[in-house]
Design a protein around this motif. Structure first.
Motif, mmCIF file in Angstrom:
data_model
loop_
_atom_site.group_PDB
_atom_site.id
_atom_site.type_symbol
_atom_site.label_atom_id
_atom_site.label_comp_id
_atom_site.label_asym_id
_atom_site.label_seq_id
_atom_site.Cartn_x
_atom_site.Cartn_y
_atom_site.Cartn_z
ATOM 1 N N GLU A 45 0.821 -1.209 0.000
ATOM 2 C CA GLU A 45 0.000 0.000 0.000
ATOM 3 C C GLU A 45 0.857 1.262 0.000
ATOM 4 O O GLU A 45 0.566 2.219 -0.727
ATOM 5 N N ARG A 46 1.919 1.270 0.787
ATOM 6 C CA ARG A 46 2.803 2.429 0.849
ATOM 7 C C ARG A 46 3.457 2.687 -0.508
ATOM 8 O O ARG A 46 3.504 3.817 -0.987
ATOM 9 N N TRP A 47 3.952 1.616 -1.138
ATOM 10 C CA TRP A 47 4.587 1.747 -2.449
ATOM 11 C C TRP A 47 3.573 2.235 -3.485
ATOM 12 O O TRP A 47 3.876 3.099 -4.299
ATOM 13 N N GLY A 48 2.363 1.689 -3.434
ATOM 14 C CA GLY A 48 1.321 2.073 -4.377
ATOM 15 C C GLY A 48 0.964 3.546 -4.272
ATOM 16 O O GLY A 48 0.868 4.246 -5.283
ATOM 17 N N ARG A 49 0.775 4.032 -3.050
ATOM 18 C CA ARG A 49 0.457 5.454 -2.865
ATOM 19 C C ARG A 49 1.580 6.348 -3.370
ATOM 20 O O ARG A 49 1.342 7.364 -4.041
ATOM 21 N N LYS A 50 2.827 5.960 -3.072
ATOM 22 C CA LYS A 50 3.989 6.749 -3.496
ATOM 23 C C LYS A 50 4.090 6.795 -5.021
ATOM 24 O O LYS A 50 4.294 7.852 -5.609
ATOM 25 N N ARG A 51 3.929 5.638 -5.671
ATOM 26 C CA ARG A 51 4.047 5.572 -7.129
ATOM 27 C C ARG A 51 2.921 6.338 -7.819
ATOM 28 O O ARG A 51 3.143 6.987 -8.831
ATOM 29 N N VAL A 52 1.700 6.280 -7.270
ATOM 30 C CA VAL A 52 0.584 7.015 -7.854
ATOM 31 C C VAL A 52 0.873 8.514 -7.821
ATOM 32 O O VAL A 52 0.645 9.227 -8.803
ATOM 33 N N LEU A 53 1.394 9.004 -6.699
ATOM 34 C CA LEU A 53 1.729 10.427 -6.609
ATOM 35 C C LEU A 53 2.790 10.807 -7.638
ATOM 36 O O LEU A 53 2.682 11.851 -8.291
ATOM 37 N N LEU A 54 3.809 9.967 -7.808
ATOM 38 C CA LEU A 54 4.859 10.262 -8.779
ATOM 39 C C LEU A 54 4.323 10.225 -10.204
ATOM 40 O O LEU A 54 4.692 11.061 -11.034
#
Length: 72
Positions: A45-54
């Motif tokens: 979930e943390r990786w997903g949120r970070k990648r979506v923002l990028l």
């Protein structure tokens, strides 16, 4: 618009893994797609949120090398 989903997967040794898929669509067409597998759902979930923002900021422009598999 970009978003992510998490799939729960069971590997051969009966352990659970969590696959996070990040996709961006424009006009119904996928323009960006990437995924990564994690041992913990919170990490996915943390990786997903970070990648979506990028992706939404437009910083994900690097192209990864494509590997072709063939028989020898």
């Amino acid at each position: 618009m970009a978003g992510f989903t998490i799939e729960k997967r069971k590997i051969a040794s009966d352990e659970l893994r969590y696959k996070c898929i990040v996709r961006e669509k424009a006009n119904g067409t996928i323009i960006h797609n990437e995924s990564k597998t994690f041992t913990q759902k919170a990490l996915a979930e943390r990786w997903g949120r970070k990648r979506v923002l990028l992706v939404q900021e437009g910083r994900v422009t690097e192209k990864q090398k494509t590997v072709t598999l063939s028989r020898c």
